[in-house]
Enzyme design. Structure first.
Site, PDB file in Angstrom:
ATOM      1  N   ASP A  41     -21.118   4.366 -20.610  1.00  0.00           N
ATOM      2  CA  ASP A  41     -19.988   4.654 -21.486  1.00  0.00           C
ATOM      3  C   ASP A  41     -18.773   4.954 -20.616  1.00  0.00           C
ATOM      4  O   ASP A  41     -18.818   5.853 -19.774  1.00  0.00           O
ATOM      5  CB  ASP A  41     -20.303   5.854 -22.373  1.00  0.00           C
ATOM      6  CG  ASP A  41     -19.297   6.053 -23.485  1.00  0.00           C
ATOM      7  OD1 ASP A  41     -18.097   5.758 -23.279  1.00  0.00           O
ATOM      8  OD2 ASP A  41     -19.694   6.514 -24.561  1.00  0.00           O
ATOM      9  N   LYS A  45     -10.840   7.546 -23.340  1.00  0.00           N
ATOM     10  CA  LYS A  45      -9.746   8.498 -23.577  1.00  0.00           C
ATOM     11  C   LYS A  45      -9.648   9.467 -22.402  1.00  0.00           C
ATOM     12  O   LYS A  45     -10.648   9.999 -21.937  1.00  0.00           O
ATOM     13  CB  LYS A  45      -9.982   9.283 -24.858  1.00  0.00           C
ATOM     14  CG  LYS A  45      -9.895   8.434 -26.105  1.00  0.00           C
ATOM     15  CD  LYS A  45     -10.097   9.282 -27.344  1.00  0.00           C
ATOM     16  CE  LYS A  45     -10.045   8.418 -28.583  1.00  0.00           C
ATOM     17  NZ  LYS A  45     -10.315   9.203 -29.791  1.00  0.00           N
ATOM     18  N   ASP A  77     -17.717  -3.675 -18.374  1.00  0.00           N
ATOM     19  CA  ASP A  77     -16.700  -4.571 -18.918  1.00  0.00           C
ATOM     20  C   ASP A  77     -15.334  -3.882 -18.942  1.00  0.00           C
ATOM     21  O   ASP A  77     -14.344  -4.487 -19.280  1.00  0.00           O
ATOM     22  CB  ASP A  77     -17.069  -5.000 -20.339  1.00  0.00           C
ATOM     23  CG  ASP A  77     -17.041  -3.812 -21.295  1.00  0.00           C
ATOM     24  OD1 ASP A  77     -17.704  -2.803 -20.991  1.00  0.00           O
ATOM     25  OD2 ASP A  77     -16.351  -3.889 -22.323  1.00  0.00           O
ATOM     26  N   THR A 109     -28.114  -7.036 -19.646  1.00  0.00           N
ATOM     27  CA  THR A 109     -28.409  -6.039 -20.670  1.00  0.00           C
ATOM     28  C   THR A 109     -27.922  -6.564 -22.016  1.00  0.00           C
ATOM     29  O   THR A 109     -27.186  -7.563 -22.087  1.00  0.00           O
ATOM     30  CB  THR A 109     -27.679  -4.713 -20.375  1.00  0.00           C
ATOM     31  OG1 THR A 109     -26.264  -4.920 -20.514  1.00  0.00           O
ATOM     32  CG2 THR A 109     -28.005  -4.187 -18.973  1.00  0.00           C
ATOM     33  N   PHE A 111     -25.745  -5.135 -23.870  1.00  0.00           N
ATOM     34  CA  PHE A 111     -24.287  -4.982 -23.852  1.00  0.00           C
ATOM     35  C   PHE A 111     -23.642  -6.127 -23.080  1.00  0.00           C
ATOM     36  O   PHE A 111     -22.638  -6.690 -23.508  1.00  0.00           O
ATOM     37  CB  PHE A 111     -23.877  -3.644 -23.224  1.00  0.00           C
ATOM     38  CG  PHE A 111     -24.117  -2.464 -24.106  1.00  0.00           C
ATOM     39  CD1 PHE A 111     -23.406  -2.291 -25.283  1.00  0.00           C
ATOM     40  CD2 PHE A 111     -25.056  -1.511 -23.761  1.00  0.00           C
ATOM     41  CE1 PHE A 111     -23.621  -1.191 -26.098  1.00  0.00           C
ATOM     42  CE2 PHE A 111     -25.285  -0.417 -24.563  1.00  0.00           C
ATOM     43  CZ  PHE A 111     -24.566  -0.247 -25.737  1.00  0.00           C
ATOM     44  N   GLU A 112     -24.191  -6.480 -21.947  1.00  0.00           N
ATOM     45  CA  GLU A 112     -23.611  -7.560 -21.149  1.00  0.00           C
ATOM     46  C   GLU A 112     -23.660  -8.882 -21.897  1.00  0.00           C
ATOM     47  O   GLU A 112     -22.688  -9.644 -21.883  1.00  0.00           O
ATOM     48  CB  GLU A 112     -24.334  -7.685 -19.815  1.00  0.00           C
ATOM     49  CG  GLU A 112     -23.707  -8.711 -18.899  1.00  0.00           C
ATOM     50  CD  GLU A 112     -24.251  -8.667 -17.492  1.00  0.00           C
ATOM     51  OE1 GLU A 112     -23.698  -9.400 -16.643  1.00  0.00           O
ATOM     52  OE2 GLU A 112     -25.204  -7.904 -17.224  1.00  0.00           O
TER      53      GLU A 112
END
Length: 136
Positions: A41, A45, A77, A109, A111-112
């Protein structure tokens, strides 16, 4: 071999007891040849940057767990987070930058796979641990 899944890597090692346990257990054991941190993650912010995984506490724990010459493989990313991780390692003489491993689609992964499918750039890097040099 240690693998920090996105679930673990999404949490700051100083903030998350489980991630801290993975890296700090048997503190100077030096039993990890490779640690993979893929798509943690980025806590984008600014007010949440303190929750990021990479920082001095994580690098200390990582260096104590990696065998000398052991590697950390990293991918994200998020360009700004990638730059922050590069800066974190650049300031630590216990690590040297090396070429990241080549990974094919069968090693990506979830996510990738998702990010590549969206055409997002993937930033990857690797660092190798070095013996600590004591300043005189």
């Amino acid at each position: 071999l240690l693998l920090l899944s996105p679930f673990l890597a999404a949490r700051n090692a100083a903030y998350d007891p489980l991630a801290r346990l993975v890296l700090r257990r048997d503190r100077e054991r030096r039993d990890a040849r490779v640690v993979y941190v893929f798509f943690p993650d980025p806590w984008p912010k600014k007010k949440h940057h303190s929750h990021r995984l990479f920082g001095p506490l994580f690098l200390n724990a990582l260096w104590k767990r990696l065998e000398i010459g052991g590697r950390l493989e990293f991918a994200t990313d998020h360009a700004e987070y990638f730059q922050a991780v590069e800066a974190c390692f650049a300031g630590d003489a216990r690590f040297e930058r090396v070429a990241p491993m080549e990974r094919g689609p069968d090693e990506w992964t979830e996510f990738e796979t998702l990010f590549r499918g969206q055409g997002l750039p993937i930033h990857a890097a690797a660092w190798r641990s070095r013996p600590q040099v004591l300043e005189v």
